[in-house]
Design an enzyme around this catalytic site. Structure first.
Site, PDB file in Angstrom:
ATOM      1  CB  SER A  13      -3.000  10.612 -26.473  1.00 54.81           C
ATOM      2  OG  SER A  13      -3.722  11.670 -26.261  1.00 54.81           O
ATOM      3  CG  MET A  77     -15.610  10.909 -31.137  1.00 56.42           C
ATOM      4  SD  MET A  77     -15.311  12.658 -30.250  1.00 56.42           S
ATOM      5  CE  MET A  77     -15.918  13.798 -31.340  1.00 56.42           C
ATOM      6  CG  ASN A  92     -16.236  13.368 -21.227  1.00 56.06           C
ATOM      7  OD1 ASN A  92     -15.321  12.765 -21.816  1.00 56.06           O
ATOM      8  ND2 ASN A  92     -16.662  14.536 -21.588  1.00 56.06           N
ATOM      9  CG  HIS A  94     -14.829  19.229 -22.691  1.00 56.38           C
ATOM     10  ND1 HIS A  94     -15.341  18.784 -24.211  1.00 56.38           N
ATOM     11  CD2 HIS A  94     -14.803  20.744 -23.028  1.00 56.38           C
ATOM     12  CE1 HIS A  94     -15.455  19.716 -24.779  1.00 56.38           C
ATOM     13  NE2 HIS A  94     -15.387  20.891 -24.258  1.00 56.38           N
TER      14      HIS A  94
HETATM   15  C1  GRF Z   1      -9.096  14.658 -25.546  1.00 56.02           C
HETATM   16  O1  GRF Z   1      -8.758  16.236 -25.731  1.00 56.02           O
HETATM   17  C2  GRF Z   1     -10.035  14.836 -24.554  1.00 56.02           C
HETATM   18  O2  GRF Z   1     -10.240  16.170 -23.671  1.00 56.02           O
HETATM   19  C3  GRF Z   1     -11.748  15.046 -25.422  1.00 56.02           C
HETATM   20  O3  GRF Z   1     -11.045  14.070 -26.584  1.00 56.02           O
HETATM   21  C4  GRF Z   1      -9.583  14.035 -26.652  1.00 56.02           C
HETATM   22  C5  GRF Z   1      -9.243  12.642 -26.757  1.00 56.02           C
HETATM   23  O4  GRF Z   1      -7.972  12.558 -27.015  1.00 56.02           O
HETATM   24  N1  GRF Z   1     -12.665  14.641 -25.036  1.00 56.02           N
HETATM   25  P1  GRF Z   1      -7.434  11.015 -27.186  1.00 56.02           P
HETATM   26  O5  GRF Z   1      -8.186  10.415 -28.075  1.00 56.02           O
HETATM   27  O6  GRF Z   1      -7.256  10.770 -25.530  1.00 56.02           O
HETATM   28  O7  GRF Z   1      -5.925  11.237 -27.668  1.00 56.02           O
END
Ligand code: GRF
Length: 174
Positions: A13, A77, A92, A94
Site C-alpha cells: 500500500s 521483510m 525505511n 516503521h
Molecule cells: C507498513 O506499516 C510499514 O510501516 C511497515 O510495513 C508495512 C508495509 O505495508 N514497514 P505495505 O506493504 O506498504 O501495505
C-alpha cells in the site's frame, strides 16, 4: 531523471501511495520484491511500473547492475547486511514512534499496551533493525474506545501521506 527503487515483500500500500504521488513527475520508480507474486508486484504491474521478483540472495547483484538515487523500503521483510546498505542511501518506514516498538506487530503492541499515542517513523537504514537516524516522525493519537482496526487504518493513512513527501525531499537534494 531521478531513479528510486522501492523494495517490498507484501501488501504494497505504501508503494501504491508513492507511485500515485509521483505519477507524471520526473521520477522513475522501480519496484522489487523478494516474494514472487506478492501484492506489491501485482500493484506495480497494474500501475505499469517496472517491477522484478528478485530473490534476496540476488539483491546485491541487482544493485550492482543498477544505479538508484534512493532505495526505499516499504514493508521489505529482510534485514539488510552491510554489503547491501553500502550500495546507496536506504530509507525505511516503521509504524511506531521509534525507538519504541521496533520489530513486528508494532501497532498491535502499542494498542495492547494502552499507549495514548503511537505513530510513524521514517529513518535511514543501518545494519540494526529499525534503528538508523530518524528523518521524521508523526504522532497518531490512540483515542478512547478506538478499535485496533481503526488505529491501523489511521497509521497507514499517515504513512501514505508522509512517505512520498520525504522521498521527494531527499531526492531533490541528491
Ligand atoms: C507498513 O506499516 C510499514 O510501516 C511497515 O510495513 C508495512 C508495509 O505495508 N514497514 P505495505 O506493504 O506498504 O501495505
Amino acid at each position: 531523471m531521478k531513479k528510486v527503487l522501492i523494495l517490498g515483500s507484501g501488501n504494497g500500500s505504501n508503494f501504491e501511495a508513492i507511485a500515485r504521488y509521483f505519477k507524471g513527475k520526473q521520477v522513475k520508480l522501480v519496484c522489487v520484491s523478494d516474494i514472487e507474486n506478492s501484492c506489491i508486484l501485482k500493484r506495480a504491474k497494474r500501475m505499469c511500473i517496472e517491477n522484478y521478483f528478485i530473490p534476496f540472495e540476488y539483491t546485491a547483484e541487482f544493485l550492482n547492475n543498477n544505479d538508484f538515487d534512493l532505495c526505499v523500503l516499504a514493508g521489505y521483510m529482510r534485514i539488510l547486511p552491510e554489503n547491501i546498505i553500502n550500495y546507496g542511501t536506504f530509507i525505511n518506514i516503521h509504524p511506531s514512534l521509534l525507538p519504541k516498538y521496533k520489530g513486528l506487530r508494532a501497532i498491535e503492541r502499542a494498542f495492547e499496551n494502552k499507549e495514548i499515542q503511537t505513530g510513524v517513523t521514517i529513518h535511514y537504514v543501518d545494519k540494526e533493525v529499525d534503528s538508523g537516524e530518524i528523518i521524521t516522525q508523526e504522532e497518531v493519537l490512540i483515542k478512547k474506545g478506538m478499535s485496533l482496526e481503526a488505529l491501523e487504518s489511521k497509521v497507514h493513512e499517515v504513512e501514505h501521506h508522509i512517505y512520498p513527501k520525504v522521498i521527494e525531499n531527499i531526492i531533490s537534494l541528491c
